[in-house]
Motif scaffolding. Sequence first.
Motif, short mmCIF file in Angstrom:
data_model
loop_
_atom_site.label_atom_id
_atom_site.label_comp_id
_atom_site.label_asym_id
_atom_site.label_seq_id
_atom_site.Cartn_x
_atom_site.Cartn_y
_atom_site.Cartn_z
N LEU A 38 -6.51 4.89 -1.57
CA LEU A 38 -6.72 3.49 -1.15
C LEU A 38 -8.15 3.34 -0.62
O LEU A 38 -8.37 3.20 0.59
N PRO A 39 -9.14 3.35 -1.52
CA PRO A 39 -10.54 3.34 -1.07
C PRO A 39 -10.95 2.06 -0.33
O PRO A 39 -11.96 2.06 0.37
N HIS A 40 -10.16 1.01 -0.45
CA HIS A 40 -10.50 -0.24 0.22
C HIS A 40 -10.07 -0.26 1.68
O HIS A 40 -10.43 -1.19 2.42
N LYS A 41 -9.29 0.73 2.10
CA LYS A 41 -8.78 0.74 3.47
C LYS A 41 -9.90 0.93 4.48
O LYS A 41 -10.91 1.59 4.21
N TYR A 42 -9.74 0.35 5.64
CA TYR A 42 -10.73 0.52 6.71
C TYR A 42 -10.00 0.71 8.04
O TYR A 42 -8.85 0.32 8.21
N GLU A 59 0.83 -1.20 0.00
CA GLU A 59 0.00 0.00 0.00
C GLU A 59 0.87 1.26 0.00
O GLU A 59 0.53 2.24 -0.68
N GLU A 84 1.98 1.77 -3.42
CA GLU A 84 0.90 2.32 -4.23
C GLU A 84 0.74 3.82 -3.98
O GLU A 84 0.48 4.59 -4.92
N THR A 108 -8.12 7.61 1.81
CA THR A 108 -9.31 6.99 1.22
C THR A 108 -9.44 7.29 -0.27
O THR A 108 -10.02 6.49 -1.01
#
Length: 259
Positions: A225-229, A20, A23, A222
Motif C-alpha cells: 500500500l504505497p499510498h499509505k501515510y 485496504e 487489498e 508500504t
Amino acid sequence: MTYENKKILSFSVLTFTKAELDELGDDLTALIATMSYAANEISTMQLLYISNSGVVPADKDIYFRWAIQKHTLIRILNAKVFEAIFGFSEYKKTLERRGLHKSLEFLAKIFEQIDDMKHAPGYNYSKAIRDKATNHYSPANTKKNMKYVSARADKRMIHHEKTGNSFHPIGEEYVFMAQVNATANTHNVQSEEVMNEWIDWTIRSLRTLSKAFDDLLIQVVTEVLPHKYLELKKPYVELPLVCNLTTSALPLFFESTMP
C-alpha cells in the motif's frame, strides 16, 4: 479535560480501512496482526523489566523477592525472543507466496541479525534455561538438578496473609538457580557467567527484534500500500504512566488483597 500532571507523547499512527485490509488479503493481514501482537507482548514485558530495575531494595529478604521478580521477567522475555525467532521463518513463507521481493530483501537482513544472535555467547545458555526452567513446572527436572543446588541456597518459604505477597526462595533456588548451575557445569564455566550472559543476550536480542518488528511491518505495508501515510498523534498521558528509568519501581507487594 485538565492537562495538569500530564505529559505529551508523540506517536505515528497507521490506520487501515476495510478496503485496504481486503487489498492486503487474509495472509498478509494475519502476518501483520501476528507481528503486531508479538511486538505488543515484547514491549509490555520490556517496560515491566525496566520498572523492576529502577529501585533495588536494601533489605536482604526483600532483595530476594526483587530478584525473583527480575528473573521471572527475564525468563518470560527470553521465551518471547525464541518465539519471535521461530516466527520470522513463518513470515518468510507468506512473503514468498505474495512475491514481496523488497520485504524479502529486508527480511534477509533480519535473518543475518538472528544468525549473529545464535552465535553469541549467551545463546546456548539461554536456550538451556528456556527449555528447562521457563514455563515448565516439572518436579522430575527439579529432582534431576537437585545435585546442582548450592550449599548456600535459601531454603525458605515466606508467607504473607495477603494474596500475592508471599514468596518462596526455595523454588527459585531449586528450579532456576539449580538449572543455571547445571548449565554452567555442562559448559564448564562459572554460574555467574551463565547468569550474566543469559541476561545480556536476552536484552540485546530484544532490542534487535523490537526494531526488526517495527521496520518489517512498515516495509510490508508500504510495499503493498504505497499510498499509505503515518498520521501524527500527540495524546496527553498521566505522569505516573510515563516511566522514568532512574526512579520507577515495579511493585513487589500489595497493601490490600489482590483483586
